[in-house]
Design a protein around this motif. Structure first.
Motif, PDB file in Angstrom:
ATOM      1  N   GLU A 110      26.147 -50.026  55.470  1.00  0.00           N
ATOM      2  CA  GLU A 110      25.239 -48.937  55.786  1.00  0.00           C
ATOM      3  C   GLU A 110      25.608 -48.290  57.112  1.00  0.00           C
ATOM      4  O   GLU A 110      26.265 -48.898  57.955  1.00  0.00           O
ATOM      5  CB  GLU A 110      23.805 -49.461  55.811  1.00  0.00           C
ATOM      6  N   ALA A 111      25.192 -47.031  57.264  1.00  0.00           N
ATOM      7  CA  ALA A 111      25.497 -46.268  58.470  1.00  0.00           C
ATOM      8  C   ALA A 111      24.310 -45.399  58.851  1.00  0.00           C
ATOM      9  O   ALA A 111      23.568 -44.932  57.989  1.00  0.00           O
ATOM     10  CB  ALA A 111      26.728 -45.389  58.236  1.00  0.00           C
ATOM     11  N   PHE A 112      24.145 -45.208  60.151  1.00  0.00           N
ATOM     12  CA  PHE A 112      23.176 -44.244  60.647  1.00  0.00           C
ATOM     13  C   PHE A 112      23.831 -42.869  60.613  1.00  0.00           C
ATOM     14  O   PHE A 112      24.977 -42.714  61.023  1.00  0.00           O
ATOM     15  CB  PHE A 112      22.775 -44.563  62.093  1.00  0.00           C
ATOM     16  N   PHE A 113      23.117 -41.865  60.145  1.00  0.00           N
ATOM     17  CA  PHE A 113      23.575 -40.466  60.194  1.00  0.00           C
ATOM     18  C   PHE A 113      23.030 -39.906  61.492  1.00  0.00           C
ATOM     19  O   PHE A 113      21.826 -39.753  61.665  1.00  0.00           O
ATOM     20  CB  PHE A 113      23.038 -39.689  58.990  1.00  0.00           C
ATOM     21  N   GLU A 120      17.982 -31.352  69.118  1.00  0.00           N
ATOM     22  CA  GLU A 120      17.364 -32.676  69.093  1.00  0.00           C
ATOM     23  C   GLU A 120      18.351 -33.707  68.538  1.00  0.00           C
ATOM     24  O   GLU A 120      18.282 -34.062  67.370  1.00  0.00           O
ATOM     25  CB  GLU A 120      16.105 -32.653  68.237  1.00  0.00           C
ATOM     26  N   PRO A 121      19.284 -34.195  69.375  1.00  0.00           N
ATOM     27  CA  PRO A 121      20.232 -35.197  68.885  1.00  0.00           C
ATOM     28  C   PRO A 121      19.530 -36.516  68.603  1.00  0.00           C
ATOM     29  O   PRO A 121      18.523 -36.843  69.214  1.00  0.00           O
ATOM     30  CB  PRO A 121      21.237 -35.330  70.030  1.00  0.00           C
ATOM     31  N   GLY A 122      20.068 -37.256  67.631  1.00  0.00           N
ATOM     32  CA  GLY A 122      19.523 -38.568  67.322  1.00  0.00           C
ATOM     33  C   GLY A 122      19.792 -38.962  65.887  1.00  0.00           C
ATOM     34  O   GLY A 122      20.383 -38.206  65.110  1.00  0.00           O
ATOM     35  N   ILE A 123      19.346 -40.146  65.527  1.00  0.00           N
ATOM     36  CA  ILE A 123      19.535 -40.657  64.177  1.00  0.00           C
ATOM     37  C   ILE A 123      18.621 -39.881  63.234  1.00  0.00           C
ATOM     38  O   ILE A 123      17.414 -39.818  63.440  1.00  0.00           O
ATOM     39  CB  ILE A 123      19.266 -42.168  64.121  1.00  0.00           C
ATOM     40  N   ALA A 124      19.205 -39.294  62.201  1.00  0.00           N
ATOM     41  CA  ALA A 124      18.457 -38.448  61.268  1.00  0.00           C
ATOM     42  C   ALA A 124      18.229 -39.126  59.918  1.00  0.00           C
ATOM     43  O   ALA A 124      17.410 -38.671  59.140  1.00  0.00           O
ATOM     44  CB  ALA A 124      19.197 -37.131  61.063  1.00  0.00           C
ATOM     45  N   GLY A 125      18.973 -40.183  59.626  1.00  0.00           N
ATOM     46  CA  GLY A 125      18.809 -40.850  58.343  1.00  0.00           C
ATOM     47  C   GLY A 125      19.771 -42.005  58.180  1.00  0.00           C
ATOM     48  O   GLY A 125      20.533 -42.341  59.091  1.00  0.00           O
ATOM     49  N   LEU A 126      19.724 -42.598  56.995  1.00  0.00           N
ATOM     50  CA  LEU A 126      20.593 -43.726  56.652  1.00  0.00           C
ATOM     51  C   LEU A 126      21.503 -43.348  55.506  1.00  0.00           C
ATOM     52  O   LEU A 126      21.123 -42.572  54.621  1.00  0.00           O
ATOM     53  CB  LEU A 126      19.758 -44.941  56.249  1.00  0.00           C
ATOM     54  N   MET A 127      22.711 -43.923  55.512  1.00  0.00           N
ATOM     55  CA  MET A 127      23.685 -43.683  54.451  1.00  0.00           C
ATOM     56  C   MET A 127      24.274 -45.019  54.029  1.00  0.00           C
ATOM     57  O   MET A 127      24.175 -46.004  54.748  1.00  0.00           O
ATOM     58  CB  MET A 127      24.818 -42.781  54.935  1.00  0.00           C
ATOM     59  N   LYS A 128      24.937 -44.997  52.876  1.00  0.00           N
ATOM     60  CA  LYS A 128      25.624 -46.178  52.372  1.00  0.00           C
ATOM     61  C   LYS A 128      27.053 -45.771  51.999  1.00  0.00           C
ATOM     62  O   LYS A 128      27.273 -44.697  51.453  1.00  0.00           O
ATOM     63  CB  LYS A 128      24.913 -46.737  51.141  1.00  0.00           C
ATOM     64  N   ILE A 129      28.023 -46.637  52.287  1.00  0.00           N
ATOM     65  CA  ILE A 129      29.421 -46.399  51.936  1.00  0.00           C
ATOM     66  C   ILE A 129      29.557 -46.647  50.435  1.00  0.00           C
ATOM     67  O   ILE A 129      29.245 -47.733  49.959  1.00  0.00           O
ATOM     68  CB  ILE A 129      30.367 -47.355  52.706  1.00  0.00           C
ATOM     69  N   VAL A 130      30.032 -45.634  49.680  1.00  0.00           N
ATOM     70  CA  VAL A 130      30.106 -45.772  48.220  1.00  0.00           C
ATOM     71  C   VAL A 130      31.520 -45.638  47.659  1.00  0.00           C
ATOM     72  O   VAL A 130      31.714 -45.733  46.455  1.00  0.00           O
ATOM     73  CB  VAL A 130      29.163 -44.764  47.502  1.00  0.00           C
ATOM     74  N   LYS A 131      32.516 -45.428  48.536  1.00  0.00           N
ATOM     75  CA  LYS A 131      33.899 -45.330  48.055  1.00  0.00           C
ATOM     76  C   LYS A 131      34.838 -45.800  49.152  1.00  0.00           C
ATOM     77  O   LYS A 131      34.629 -45.526  50.331  1.00  0.00           O
ATOM     78  CB  LYS A 131      34.219 -43.885  47.652  1.00  0.00           C
ATOM     79  N   LYS A 157      47.992 -39.005  57.539  1.00  0.00           N
ATOM     80  CA  LYS A 157      47.471 -39.561  58.786  1.00  0.00           C
ATOM     81  C   LYS A 157      45.976 -39.832  58.711  1.00  0.00           C
ATOM     82  O   LYS A 157      45.484 -40.746  59.345  1.00  0.00           O
ATOM     83  CB  LYS A 157      47.660 -38.555  59.927  1.00  0.00           C
ATOM     84  N   TRP A 158      45.251 -38.997  57.976  1.00  0.00           N
ATOM     85  CA  TRP A 158      43.795 -38.982  58.053  1.00  0.00           C
ATOM     86  C   TRP A 158      43.145 -39.454  56.765  1.00  0.00           C
ATOM     87  O   TRP A 158      43.617 -39.161  55.682  1.00  0.00           O
ATOM     88  CB  TRP A 158      43.308 -37.585  58.428  1.00  0.00           C
ATOM     89  N   SER A 159      42.037 -40.176  56.929  1.00  0.00           N
ATOM     90  CA  SER A 159      41.298 -40.718  55.795  1.00  0.00           C
ATOM     91  C   SER A 159      39.874 -40.200  55.806  1.00  0.00           C
ATOM     92  O   SER A 159      39.390 -39.683  56.804  1.00  0.00           O
ATOM     93  CB  SER A 159      41.254 -42.245  55.864  1.00  0.00           C
ATOM     94  N   MET A 160      39.209 -40.382  54.680  1.00  0.00           N
ATOM     95  CA  MET A 160      37.786 -40.044  54.596  1.00  0.00           C
ATOM     96  C   MET A 160      37.099 -41.062  53.700  1.00  0.00           C
ATOM     97  O   MET A 160      37.738 -41.875  53.046  1.00  0.00           O
ATOM     98  CB  MET A 160      37.572 -38.622  54.090  1.00  0.00           C
ATOM     99  N   ARG A 161      35.794 -41.021  53.691  1.00  0.00           N
ATOM    100  CA  ARG A 161      34.954 -41.917  52.899  1.00  0.00           C
ATOM    101  C   ARG A 161      33.940 -41.091  52.147  1.00  0.00           C
ATOM    102  O   ARG A 161      33.600 -39.998  52.554  1.00  0.00           O
ATOM    103  CB  ARG A 161      34.156 -42.859  53.815  1.00  0.00           C
ATOM    104  N   SER A 162      33.432 -41.652  51.068  1.00  0.00           N
ATOM    105  CA  SER A 162      32.297 -41.045  50.389  1.00  0.00           C
ATOM    106  C   SER A 162      31.058 -41.854  50.731  1.00  0.00           C
ATOM    107  O   SER A 162      31.086 -43.077  50.746  1.00  0.00           O
ATOM    108  CB  SER A 162      32.506 -41.022  48.876  1.00  0.00           C
ATOM    109  N   LEU A 163      29.977 -41.120  51.036  1.00  0.00           N
ATOM    110  CA  LEU A 163      28.729 -41.728  51.476  1.00  0.00           C
ATOM    111  C   LEU A 163      27.568 -41.151  50.679  1.00  0.00           C
ATOM    112  O   LEU A 163      27.640 -40.014  50.221  1.00  0.00           O
ATOM    113  CB  LEU A 163      28.506 -41.422  52.957  1.00  0.00           C
ATOM    114  N   THR A 164      26.527 -41.933  50.566  1.00  0.00           N
ATOM    115  CA  THR A 164      25.329 -41.447  49.895  1.00  0.00           C
ATOM    116  C   THR A 164      24.130 -41.675  50.796  1.00  0.00           C
ATOM    117  O   THR A 164      24.073 -42.660  51.534  1.00  0.00           O
ATOM    118  CB  THR A 164      25.132 -42.126  48.523  1.00  0.00           C
ATOM    119  N   SER A 165      23.197 -40.750  50.740  1.00  0.00           N
ATOM    120  CA  SER A 165      21.963 -40.864  51.520  1.00  0.00           C
ATOM    121  C   SER A 165      20.970 -41.728  50.763  1.00  0.00           C
ATOM    122  O   SER A 165      20.936 -41.726  49.543  1.00  0.00           O
ATOM    123  CB  SER A 165      21.383 -39.473  51.753  1.00  0.00           C
ATOM    124  N   PHE A 166      20.150 -42.462  51.514  1.00  0.00           N
ATOM    125  CA  PHE A 166      19.060 -43.204  50.869  1.00  0.00           C
ATOM    126  C   PHE A 166      17.860 -43.257  51.770  1.00  0.00           C
ATOM    127  O   PHE A 166      17.917 -42.909  52.909  1.00  0.00           O
ATOM    128  CB  PHE A 166      19.494 -44.605  50.416  1.00  0.00           C
TER     129      PHE A 166
END
Length: 166
Positions: A110-113, A120-131, A157-166
């Protein structure tokens, strides 16, 4: 006044550690977090304490419009939630340490978005690594603001991930 405590060599204090490393909190709903101690030395007390903690990645994005090479690179938690199945790729990372953290992420972690560079900077939600990590296609697109002419398709050189909100 309390006396300062002696630290073991190589042990990180509560506010120290590599930027962008995983954060830990007892309650997933709490916004306060500590950087994970990456020291190989662990005491029995820290091992017992770690059993009760959850780990989260911290991933930042800019929720307000900003043009980069004529393209708006805005992406907020609302944008993620508007995607099909509330899932999107996390592309455009062009920092080597952040890229390495992306590659180190495991499925179902899991990750904080985090909204940054906004009113207004700050944590806006939660995500999960799905790929699992995969090559970031934007590094090869010449008209994309994240284009990298030094990156090769046979050795990206560069990578990415897929994430989903929950």
């Amino acid at each position: 006044m309390p006396r300062p405590r002696k630290r073991l060599p190589g042990a990180a204090g509560p506010d120290e550690g590599p930027a962008g490393k995983r954060t830990q909190t007892k309650n997933p709903g709490e916004a306060s977090a500590k950087v994970e101690n990456s020291s190989p030395q662990k005491t029995s007390a820290s091992k017992n304490c770690a059993k009760n903690l959850s780990s989260y990645w911290l991933m930042k994005s800019e929720p307000e419009s900003r043009l980069a090479k004529g393209v708006d690179v805005k992406f907020s938690i609302e944008d993620l939630k508007a995607q099909p199945k509330q899932t999107a790729c996390w592309d455009g990372v062009r920092n080597y340490q952040a890229r390495n953290f992306l590659r180190a992420m495991k499925l179902e972690e899991e990750a904080f978005f985090y909204h940054s560079n906004c009113k207004e900077p700050g944590i806006a939600g939660l995500m999960k690594i799905v790929k699992e990590a995969y090559p970031d296609h934007t590094q090869f697109e010449k008209n994309n603001p994240h284009y990298d002419p030094s990156s090769k398709e046979d050795n990206p050189k560069w990578s990415m991930r897929s994430l989903t909100s929950f």
